[in-house]
Write an enzyme that holds these catalytic residues in place. Structure first.
Site, short mmCIF file in Angstrom:
data_model
loop_
_atom_site.label_atom_id
_atom_site.label_comp_id
_atom_site.label_asym_id
_atom_site.label_seq_id
_atom_site.Cartn_x
_atom_site.Cartn_y
_atom_site.Cartn_z
N HIS A 105 72.52 -1.76 27.98
CA HIS A 105 72.11 -2.56 27.12
C HIS A 105 72.82 -3.78 27.01
O HIS A 105 74.08 -3.83 27.40
CB HIS A 105 72.35 -2.16 25.50
N ASP A 145 65.14 3.66 23.63
CA ASP A 145 64.35 4.29 24.56
C ASP A 145 64.54 5.65 25.15
O ASP A 145 63.71 6.35 25.42
CB ASP A 145 63.87 3.42 25.75
N1 COA Z 1 70.90 2.47 35.42
C1 COA Z 1 71.95 2.08 36.23
N2 COA Z 1 72.55 1.30 36.17
C2 COA Z 1 72.55 0.30 35.28
C3 COA Z 1 71.59 0.41 34.35
C4 COA Z 1 70.92 1.50 34.27
N3 COA Z 1 70.04 1.85 33.29
N4 COA Z 1 71.78 -0.71 33.33
C5 COA Z 1 72.77 -1.32 33.97
N5 COA Z 1 73.33 -0.95 35.13
C6 COA Z 1 74.16 -1.41 36.10
C7 COA Z 1 73.28 -2.58 36.63
O1 COA Z 1 72.95 -2.28 37.98
C8 COA Z 1 74.62 -3.62 37.00
O2 COA Z 1 75.43 -3.08 38.05
P1 COA Z 1 76.22 -4.04 38.93
O3 COA Z 1 77.07 -4.97 38.21
O4 COA Z 1 77.10 -3.10 39.94
O5 COA Z 1 75.02 -4.90 39.59
C9 COA Z 1 75.30 -3.48 35.51
O6 COA Z 1 75.08 -2.05 34.88
C10 COA Z 1 74.92 -4.53 34.56
O7 COA Z 1 73.80 -4.23 34.40
P2 COA Z 1 72.71 -5.57 34.07
O8 COA Z 1 71.08 -5.16 34.69
O9 COA Z 1 73.13 -6.65 34.59
O10 COA Z 1 72.59 -5.46 32.57
P3 COA Z 1 71.47 -6.54 31.88
O11 COA Z 1 72.36 -6.80 30.53
O12 COA Z 1 70.84 -7.51 32.51
O13 COA Z 1 70.34 -5.63 31.45
C11 COA Z 1 69.15 -3.57 30.56
C12 COA Z 1 70.37 -4.54 30.35
C13 COA Z 1 68.76 -2.86 29.26
C14 COA Z 1 67.73 -4.39 30.91
C15 COA Z 1 69.61 -2.90 31.82
O14 COA Z 1 70.66 -1.97 31.28
C16 COA Z 1 68.38 -1.97 32.18
O15 COA Z 1 67.65 -2.30 33.09
N6 COA Z 1 68.36 -0.41 31.65
C17 COA Z 1 67.20 0.19 31.88
C18 COA Z 1 66.01 -0.17 31.23
C19 COA Z 1 66.01 0.10 29.82
O16 COA Z 1 66.34 1.48 29.67
N7 COA Z 1 65.58 -0.66 29.00
C20 COA Z 1 65.41 -0.54 27.60
C21 COA Z 1 66.36 -1.66 26.81
S1 COA Z 1 66.33 -1.37 25.18
#
Ligand code: COA
Length: 376
Positions: A262, A313
């Site tokens: 998140h 979710d």
């Molecule tokens: N699975 C695996 N790795 C994850 C992850 C996940 N669900 N969520 C974050 N990470 C990792 C990223 O790959 C990144 O790693 P890196 O620094 O080595 O590249 C790090 O954690 C930071 O993630 P980031 O995507 O920059 O976080 P964000 O704040 O931009 O995005 C979300 C937040 C929620 C979009 C992201 O965690 C995600 O895509 N989660 C899965 C989708 C989801 O459940 N969405 C519903 C949100 S309520």
């Protein structure tokens, strides 16, 4: 060439884009209008929460009856709207794409479509919120070739949604669980879809347009679309023995595991904690405890291996699945609830508006001269 060369906050992380008094996130505590989500999930109803989100206070008994009556009057879809919606394709159509079109279509019939005063906005708020559950159930019935049952005006949104989905009076326990899910999903500070709705509202566009923007943003798998993907993941994994091998392979392939992580919560999403116990009960009651067992292993392993915790979710997926709701309706259900939060944000935006117009840092070419097409 004068270009903007300020710092870029990719994904607007940490950027405070507006003031808001609808919902707040402090550490791992989520509040709607100052009340914790735990308190509301335990003690209130979805309709009461809607009143709270829109009015900044809990309703009196008379006000709650009034809101429920207004919803009751507006839940059914007008025959001309049903006729128009029946023309939309449902085969190979994602229900969120259909819902986006359905809400937009609904706006064409709205007598207040071009009115922006408070009373007209209130009437549109009621119509949009009351009809969202009916639209989702309508999609389900149309594609199954079933008649859409007429919603019952004296029943709640949760009751009516399950009634229209199943075509019979729903189990009261299931209605209670679903109502709690609606409460948990109603608002969440400046999330992607609320922001999208506010951006559209900030140009002083109308409420239907702003709500459609919210639906479009919610659809994506990084936002509301994740709940559907979680259940697809659990089904793909197949069984408790397969969770760890599946996860190792997915992480080795640098895949994102849906339902984890998140932007704001780094110490856990409070909604996930509530949904976790709901998932345990619901999967046991439905005779399919493996979905919770697999989720629990995935939860523990993601925490241990990646330090990532489940978001809203993750456990909502197995809760909805246990209710017999089709996977591709999980995200539309999110919209059934979140429309009320979007509307609170749209109204808040109108009340203290300035158009959103950020800058982009230029990374393209400069100083090019036009070449006639014959010389390229
Ligand atoms: N699975 C695996 N790795 C994850 C992850 C996940 N669900 N969520 C974050 N990470 C990792 C990223 O790959 C990144 O790693 P890196 O620094 O080595 O590249 C790090 O954690 C930071 O993630 P980031 O995507 O920059 O976080 P964000 O704040 O931009 O995005 C979300 C937040 C929620 C979009 C992201 O965690 C995600 O895509 N989660 C899965 C989708 C989801 O459940 N969405 C519903 C949100 S309520």
């Amino acid at each position: 060439m004068q270009v903007y060369d300020g710092a870029v906050d990719k994904g607007l992380e940490g950027v405070v884009a507006c003031t808001t008094a609808i919902s707040s996130i402090v550490d791992a505590t989520l509040c709607y209008r100052g009340y914790t989500i735990e308190d509301l999930a335990q003690n209130s109803t979805f309709e009461e929460v809607v009143f709270l989100l829109w009015n900044d206070r809990l309703p009196t008994s008379a006000e709650l009856v009034d809101l429920k009556n207004s919803f009751g009057k507006e839940m059914a879809l007008e025959p001309e709207l049903v006729a128009a919606l029946k023309k939309l394709p449902t085969k190979d159509t994602h229900p969120m794409a259909w819902l986006r079109t359905a809400v937009s279509t609904m706006g064409l019939w709205d007598v207040d479509a071009n009115e922006m005063d408070d009373n007209a906005n209130h009437r549109k708020a009621i119509r949009l919120s009351a009809k969202m559950a009916t639209l989702v159930a309508a999609f389900h019935c149309f594609r199954e070739g079933k008649e859409l049952a007429t919603p019952k005006a004296d029943k709640s949104v949760a009751w009516n949604f399950l009634y229209m989905m199943k075509g019979k009076d729903p189990d009261p326990e299931m209605v209670k669980v679903f109502d709690t899910c609606l409460i948990l999903h109603a608002d969440h500070e400046l999330n992607c879809s609320a922001f999208a709705a506010r951006v559209t509202a900030s140009s002083l566009s109308d409420m239907h347009s702003a709500v459609v923007s919210g639906i479009c943003a919610l659809k994506g798998p990084l936002h509301g679309g994740a709940n559907e993907q979680v259940m697809r993941t659990l089904r793909e994994i197949g069984g408790v023995d397969q969770v760890i091998p599946w996860l190792e392979k997915a992480l080795a392939n640098k895949e994102k595991i849906m339902g984890f992580g998140h932007r704001v919560y780094k110490n856990g999403d409070p909604r996930a904690k509530i949904l976790r116990s709901m998932s345990k009960n619901m999967t046991e009651n439905s005779g399919e405890p493996q979905w919770f067992a697999m989720s629990e292993i995935l939860d523990d392993e993601m925490k241990a291996r990646k330090g990532l915790l489940p978001n809203v979710d993750f456990y909502s997926a197995s809760v909805y699945y246990s209710m017999g709701i089709p996977l591709d309706l999980f995200t539309p259900i999110f919209a059934v609830s979140r429309v009320t939060g979007w509307i609170a944000h749209i109204l808040e935006q109108y009340s203290n508006n300035r158009i959103y117009r950020p800058r982009g840092q230029w990374t393209g070419k400069e100083g090019l001269k036009y070449t006639p097409i014959s010389q390229r």
